[in-house]
Design a protein around this motif. Structure first.
Motif, PDB file in Angstrom:
ATOM      1  N   GLU A 135      37.365 -15.644  10.539  1.00 15.59           N
ATOM      2  CA  GLU A 135      38.234 -15.773  11.701  1.00 15.59           C
ATOM      3  C   GLU A 135      37.629 -16.864  12.583  1.00 15.59           C
ATOM      4  O   GLU A 135      36.507 -16.724  13.076  1.00 15.59           O
ATOM      5  N   LEU A 136      38.352 -17.955  12.753  1.00 16.44           N
ATOM      6  CA  LEU A 136      37.876 -19.068  13.574  1.00 16.44           C
ATOM      7  C   LEU A 136      38.383 -18.876  14.994  1.00 16.44           C
ATOM      8  O   LEU A 136      39.592 -18.835  15.218  1.00 16.44           O
ATOM      9  N   LEU A 137      37.454 -18.744  15.917  1.00 16.95           N
ATOM     10  CA  LEU A 137      37.824 -18.546  17.322  1.00 16.95           C
ATOM     11  C   LEU A 137      37.098 -19.549  18.201  1.00 16.95           C
ATOM     12  O   LEU A 137      35.904 -19.811  18.006  1.00 16.95           O
ATOM     13  N   SER A 138      37.796 -20.064  19.188  1.00 16.31           N
ATOM     14  CA  SER A 138      37.153 -20.932  20.172  1.00 16.31           C
ATOM     15  C   SER A 138      36.207 -20.090  21.030  1.00 16.31           C
ATOM     16  O   SER A 138      36.306 -18.861  21.074  1.00 16.31           O
ATOM     17  N   ARG A 139      35.329 -20.745  21.717  1.00 15.39           N
ATOM     18  CA  ARG A 139      34.412 -20.045  22.614  1.00 15.39           C
ATOM     19  C   ARG A 139      35.188 -19.255  23.660  1.00 15.39           C
ATOM     20  O   ARG A 139      34.837 -18.133  24.001  1.00 15.39           O
ATOM     21  N   ARG A 140      36.263 -19.838  24.165  1.00 11.91           N
ATOM     22  CA  ARG A 140      37.081 -19.161  25.177  1.00 11.91           C
ATOM     23  C   ARG A 140      37.720 -17.896  24.599  1.00 11.91           C
ATOM     24  O   ARG A 140      37.745 -16.850  25.244  1.00 11.91           O
ATOM     25  N   GLN A 141      38.241 -17.980  23.355  1.00 10.10           N
ATOM     26  CA  GLN A 141      38.831 -16.799  22.720  1.00 10.10           C
ATOM     27  C   GLN A 141      37.773 -15.718  22.507  1.00 10.10           C
ATOM     28  O   GLN A 141      38.050 -14.533  22.690  1.00 10.10           O
ATOM     29  N   GLN A 142      36.566 -16.127  22.139  1.00  7.03           N
ATOM     30  CA  GLN A 142      35.478 -15.160  21.965  1.00  7.03           C
ATOM     31  C   GLN A 142      35.165 -14.472  23.288  1.00  7.03           C
ATOM     32  O   GLN A 142      34.975 -13.251  23.330  1.00  7.03           O
ATOM     33  N   GLN A 143      35.115 -15.238  24.367  1.00 11.68           N
ATOM     34  CA  GLN A 143      34.826 -14.665  25.679  1.00 11.68           C
ATOM     35  C   GLN A 143      35.899 -13.669  26.088  1.00 11.68           C
ATOM     36  O   GLN A 143      35.591 -12.602  26.610  1.00 11.68           O
ATOM     37  N   LYS A 144      37.163 -14.015  25.844  1.00 12.11           N
ATOM     38  CA  LYS A 144      38.262 -13.109  26.191  1.00 12.11           C
ATOM     39  C   LYS A 144      38.151 -11.784  25.451  1.00 12.11           C
ATOM     40  O   LYS A 144      38.526 -10.743  25.980  1.00 12.11           O
ATOM     41  N   ARG A 145      37.636 -11.823  24.232  1.00  8.89           N
ATOM     42  CA  ARG A 145      37.489 -10.600  23.427  1.00  8.89           C
ATOM     43  C   ARG A 145      36.138  -9.911  23.650  1.00  8.89           C
ATOM     44  O   ARG A 145      35.878  -8.874  23.054  1.00  8.89           O
ATOM     45  N   GLY A 146      35.295 -10.515  24.459  1.00  9.08           N
ATOM     46  CA  GLY A 146      33.987  -9.925  24.709  1.00  9.08           C
ATOM     47  C   GLY A 146      33.017 -10.076  23.540  1.00  9.08           C
ATOM     48  O   GLY A 146      32.075  -9.295  23.402  1.00  9.08           O
ATOM     49  N   ILE A 147      33.221 -11.092  22.728  1.00  8.73           N
ATOM     50  CA  ILE A 147      32.351 -11.333  21.571  1.00  8.73           C
ATOM     51  C   ILE A 147      31.143 -12.154  22.009  1.00  8.73           C
ATOM     52  O   ILE A 147      31.289 -13.195  22.649  1.00  8.73           O
ATOM     53  N   ARG A 148      29.963 -11.658  21.668  1.00  7.30           N
ATOM     54  CA  ARG A 148      28.720 -12.387  21.955  1.00  7.30           C
ATOM     55  C   ARG A 148      28.078 -12.755  20.627  1.00  7.30           C
ATOM     56  O   ARG A 148      27.471 -11.917  19.977  1.00  7.30           O
ATOM     57  N   ALA A 149      28.243 -13.999  20.259  1.00 12.32           N
ATOM     58  CA  ALA A 149      27.705 -14.478  18.985  1.00 12.32           C
ATOM     59  C   ALA A 149      26.226 -14.815  19.133  1.00 12.32           C
ATOM     60  O   ALA A 149      25.723 -15.045  20.238  1.00 12.32           O
ATOM     61  N   SER A 150      25.547 -14.849  18.006  1.00 16.36           N
ATOM     62  CA  SER A 150      24.125 -15.190  17.972  1.00 16.36           C
ATOM     63  C   SER A 150      23.920 -16.640  18.390  1.00 16.36           C
ATOM     64  O   SER A 150      24.817 -17.470  18.268  1.00 16.36           O
ATOM     65  N   CYS A 151      22.720 -16.941  18.858  1.00 12.07           N
ATOM     66  CA  CYS A 151      22.362 -18.313  19.224  1.00 12.07           C
ATOM     67  C   CYS A 151      21.380 -18.836  18.174  1.00 12.07           C
ATOM     68  O   CYS A 151      20.165 -18.697  18.322  1.00 12.07           O
ATOM     69  N   TYR A 152      21.920 -19.406  17.121  1.00 12.15           N
ATOM     70  CA  TYR A 152      21.089 -19.833  15.993  1.00 12.15           C
ATOM     71  C   TYR A 152      20.217 -21.033  16.319  1.00 12.15           C
ATOM     72  O   TYR A 152      19.115 -21.151  15.792  1.00 12.15           O
ATOM     73  N   SER A 153      20.670 -21.920  17.198  1.00  6.01           N
ATOM     74  CA  SER A 153      19.822 -23.066  17.528  1.00  6.01           C
ATOM     75  C   SER A 153      18.562 -22.607  18.266  1.00  6.01           C
ATOM     76  O   SER A 153      17.477 -23.118  18.021  1.00  6.01           O
ATOM     77  N   ALA A 154      18.691 -21.622  19.145  1.00  6.58           N
ATOM     78  CA  ALA A 154      17.507 -21.089  19.831  1.00  6.58           C
ATOM     79  C   ALA A 154      16.595 -20.377  18.847  1.00  6.58           C
ATOM     80  O   ALA A 154      15.370 -20.490  18.914  1.00  6.58           O
ATOM     81  N   LYS A 155      17.185 -19.654  17.920  1.00  6.55           N
ATOM     82  CA  LYS A 155      16.384 -18.938  16.928  1.00  6.55           C
ATOM     83  C   LYS A 155      15.612 -19.912  16.041  1.00  6.55           C
ATOM     84  O   LYS A 155      14.487 -19.637  15.654  1.00  6.55           O
ATOM     85  N   CYS A 156      16.216 -21.062  15.736  1.00  7.24           N
ATOM     86  CA  CYS A 156      15.494 -22.091  14.964  1.00  7.24           C
ATOM     87  C   CYS A 156      14.411 -22.732  15.825  1.00  7.24           C
ATOM     88  O   CYS A 156      13.279 -22.895  15.385  1.00  7.24           O
ATOM     89  N   ALA A 157      14.771 -23.097  17.040  1.00 10.29           N
ATOM     90  CA  ALA A 157      13.838 -23.809  17.909  1.00 10.29           C
ATOM     91  C   ALA A 157      12.602 -22.984  18.235  1.00 10.29           C
ATOM     92  O   ALA A 157      11.493 -23.507  18.327  1.00 10.29           O
ATOM     93  N   PHE A 158      12.799 -21.678  18.400  1.00 11.47           N
ATOM     94  CA  PHE A 158      11.687 -20.826  18.796  1.00 11.47           C
ATOM     95  C   PHE A 158      11.222 -19.901  17.684  1.00 11.47           C
ATOM     96  O   PHE A 158      10.402 -19.024  17.902  1.00 11.47           O
ATOM     97  N   SER A 159      11.783 -20.091  16.489  1.00  6.78           N
ATOM     98  CA  SER A 159      11.426 -19.293  15.315  1.00  6.78           C
ATOM     99  C   SER A 159      11.460 -17.794  15.631  1.00  6.78           C
ATOM    100  O   SER A 159      10.525 -17.064  15.342  1.00  6.78           O
ATOM    101  N   LEU A 160      12.568 -17.365  16.231  1.00  5.66           N
ATOM    102  CA  LEU A 160      12.723 -15.966  16.606  1.00  5.66           C
ATOM    103  C   LEU A 160      12.992 -15.106  15.381  1.00  5.66           C
ATOM    104  O   LEU A 160      13.341 -15.593  14.319  1.00  5.66           O
ATOM    105  N   ASP A 161      12.886 -13.827  15.532  1.00  2.15           N
ATOM    106  CA  ASP A 161      13.083 -12.864  14.461  1.00  2.15           C
ATOM    107  C   ASP A 161      14.510 -12.941  13.929  1.00  2.15           C
ATOM    108  O   ASP A 161      15.467 -12.599  14.611  1.00  2.15           O
ATOM    109  N   TRP A 162      14.657 -13.398  12.693  1.00  2.00           N
ATOM    110  CA  TRP A 162      15.980 -13.563  12.097  1.00  2.00           C
ATOM    111  C   TRP A 162      16.657 -12.227  11.852  1.00  2.00           C
ATOM    112  O   TRP A 162      17.875 -12.140  11.851  1.00  2.00           O
ATOM    113  N   ASP A 163      15.902 -11.177  11.632  1.00  2.00           N
ATOM    114  CA  ASP A 163      16.514  -9.885  11.334  1.00  2.00           C
ATOM    115  C   ASP A 163      17.288  -9.330  12.518  1.00  2.00           C
ATOM    116  O   ASP A 163      18.191  -8.530  12.355  1.00  2.00           O
ATOM    117  N   SER A 164      16.991  -9.803  13.726  1.00  4.93           N
ATOM    118  CA  SER A 164      17.726  -9.336  14.890  1.00  4.93           C
ATOM    119  C   SER A 164      18.720 -10.395  15.374  1.00  4.93           C
ATOM    120  O   SER A 164      19.188 -10.329  16.486  1.00  4.93           O
TER     121      SER A 164
END
Length: 167
Positions: A135-164
């Motif tokens: 399902e392709l949704l714009s950021r605005r559509q995600q916000q309207k539905r209350g969807i909080r997607a992962s931040c993969y660029s931050a997880k790469c930049a800071f090598s955060l725990d991928w399992d979470s």
């Protein structure tokens, strides 16, 4: 940064790329201008100067997104990203943007923006949804539905725990 003009003609179109920009920047710029040609031909009298102050922000966003899809299509990018970030035992998470930038011949920043703009779709794919069923949704559509997607660029930049990374 100078302008990259596009002149839409009746028979011949002209895209002028800035020679001071790198080859990978010119690659993206060219895709951007091709989107203007295909979608915005009638706007601005057929002339676009994308780095000027007075520009239509929607048309520029659409040209940027279109160029990204042209050069880094989500149908290929999402599985490739997930494999590099989650499956490949030899890939350091810090290197994922660099690795993918080299593959697609774009800057790491383009990959990071793509990771962010497709984060909801990446989450779906990681949960088992096939690429062709995402399902392709714009950021605005995600916000309207209350969807909080992962931040993969931050997880790469800071090598955060991928399992979470989802949820």
């Amino acid at each position: 940064m100078g302008s990259t003009p596009l002149f839409a003609g009746d028979e011949i179109n002209t895209i002028v790329l800035n020679s001071t920009r790198s080859e990978i920047e010119q690659n993206f710029d060219c895709g951007h201008e091709i989107i203007h040609l295909s979608k915005h031909r009638e706007e601005n009298g057929g002339i676009f100067r994308c780095f000027e102050e007075a520009q239509n922000s929607f048309l520029e966003w659409e040209a940027n997104e279109g160029s990204a899809q042209l050069i880094v299509p989500y149908q290929d990018f999402i599985p490739r990203f997930v494999h590099a970030a989650f499956v490949s035992p030899t890939c350091d998470t810090f290197m994922v943007p660099e690795l993918l930038a080299t593959y697609y011949h774009v800057s790491p920043r383009v990959v990071e923006i793509r990771m962010d703009s497709l984060s909801y779709e990446i989450d779906q794919y990681r949960c088992g949804v096939p690429v062709e069923k995402l399902e392709l949704l714009s950021r605005r559509q995600q916000q309207k539905r209350g969807i909080r997607a992962s931040c993969y660029s931050a997880k790469c930049a800071f090598s955060l725990d991928w399992d979470s990374a989802i949820g």
